[in-house]
Design a protein around this motif. Sequence first.
Motif, short mmCIF file in Angstrom:
data_model
loop_
_atom_site.label_atom_id
_atom_site.label_comp_id
_atom_site.label_asym_id
_atom_site.label_seq_id
_atom_site.Cartn_x
_atom_site.Cartn_y
_atom_site.Cartn_z
N SER A 170 0.84 -1.19 0.00
CA SER A 170 0.00 0.00 0.00
C SER A 170 0.88 1.24 0.00
N SER A 171 0.23 2.41 -0.06
CA SER A 171 0.98 3.68 -0.06
C SER A 171 1.76 3.87 1.23
N LYS A 172 1.32 3.16 2.31
CA LYS A 172 2.04 3.24 3.58
C LYS A 172 3.08 2.13 3.71
N LYS A 173 3.35 1.45 2.58
CA LYS A 173 4.36 0.39 2.51
C LYS A 173 4.01 -0.82 3.37
N ASN A 202 -9.25 4.47 -1.03
CA ASN A 202 -9.22 5.09 0.30
C ASN A 202 -10.64 5.40 0.76
N LYS A 208 -5.80 4.08 -4.71
CA LYS A 208 -4.56 4.33 -3.98
C LYS A 208 -3.33 4.22 -4.88
N GLN A 209 -2.23 4.80 -4.42
CA GLN A 209 -0.91 4.55 -5.01
C GLN A 209 -0.36 3.26 -4.40
N THR A 211 2.89 0.04 -4.54
CA THR A 211 4.27 -0.29 -4.92
C THR A 211 4.35 -1.78 -5.22
N GLU A 230 6.42 2.02 -8.86
CA GLU A 230 5.22 2.63 -8.31
C GLU A 230 4.10 2.56 -9.35
N HIS A 232 -0.46 3.05 -9.97
CA HIS A 232 -1.75 3.51 -9.48
C HIS A 232 -2.67 2.32 -9.47
#
Length: 519
Positions: A170-173, A202, A208-209, A211, A230, A232
Amino acid sequence: MTSHHSSVPSIEVELSISARLLLESDASPKPDPLCVVFNHPFGRGWQEYARTEILRDVLNPDFHNKIKIHYCFEEQQKLKFQMFDTDSCSHSLSKHTYLGKVQCTLADIVTVQAYTADIMLNGVKRGQLIITVMDVSHNREELELIFSASHLRKSGLSFSLPDPFLDILSSKKTLMKRTTYLSSTKNPVWPAISVPFRVLRNNRGEYKQLTLQCYHYCKDGHHQLLGETEIHARQLLEAPFSFPLKKSHSSKAVIELTTSKTKRVHSFLDYISSGTKLHFTFAIDFTDSNGDPHNPTSLHHIGRDPTQYELAMRAIGDVIQDYTGEMFSLLNFGARSAPVSHELHVRGVEGVINAYRSCLHSIQLGQTGCLSPPIEHVARSAKKHLEWRGLDCDDYFVLVILTCREIADTNQVAKAITEASELPMSVLIVGIGPTSFTSVTRLEEDIKKLSQNGRNAARDVVQYAQFNEILEKYDVMAGEFQLAKQLLADIPEQLVAYMKMKGILPKKKEILCPFSIKN
């Protein structure tokens, strides 16, 4: 495994209400019926939740208005359905003729395909209530994804081929999904993975972005990064699509999303309403760490006030008894007689409490209490059901271990839990008394070590709560409520994960309609 439940998908259900053979009131030969639904939130009394529309001159109403309600497996959700013959346009219920009521729990309704009950008033049957339920949650779709890669290369001068796997973060790794690793290939095509739609957006509904990280698998857990990119989340809907890998040791390294399919998934309610049965077993710590039951300081004290063991069993039992046909199993471990004593089968929560109290008078406390024997005992029961019924087996076993001791056999417990993750089974651990239970953390580490040695836990099947800590924050009634919420919230998702892993579908339902009677 955590001491509080993880974020679980919200389940919203829609109730369709009908009634049959309503007795005429004194006011009119044919009533103008209205059904009013009351709920009983924790810590409050009965309160009005919703109303159907009013129908005119019908003895057998099929109300059009649906009642939507949030379903929580981990709570006992009490409902009351009151039927009225409306005598005016007043909103006040006191202005209408009361015909009778039905009182039940939401679990009573969702565990059957059509719930029926007599509408009663002062001991007299005044008709029959019929309720059907539908899961209308917006989280029942997932993406099935197939990824491949090409030109992967390990770092350094090594000419051996990598053992690659892929992580989606997730965007929060935080890790959202991981593929299996494939041996010795620079051009892997990984088996399909599934990602719930709900985790791709979200709270505002925006994608969300994410990885993508590709690694070379190492047994010691220190996996080597082969590259990352990265993306989307919306791009996951646009297969085929290629993503060049950054931080790669090969300038040609590419990850490709080759297939992306939307699938509707079966829900917990699909299984429960079509006949899946839950089997709950309480395993009670009878080691001398509890203290002599005749001593007031004992955690097993035989006295007027209920012990923490009783409070915990009642808190959990009250919630789940509607899913078990009110049948429970009871084990003790750590007594002098054997690692696990004879299994008792009892009816209802009172049966559990009475059996526990009876054991206090007859069992001699022992010195060694290992948690692996009760886990292995219930695992054998789950295996037997699989042997008897194969993929037709839709029984699910939940073991609730209540213990006052640190876990003495963490290696064996970790191994037993890893094996249980392949079975229709979950394990709940309740810490009783003031022990710190730091061994639970060690247990988590041992399960991770097993994964690193190639024996992966197939899914998360363990939940833990320390009752003493909860009771320090809440009074007894609120503490029981919080304990049940913390322990039981993940059971629906764990059950569905097992059924999906084994390819077990809910049994087909007959289409049940309220029997037709002319008004």
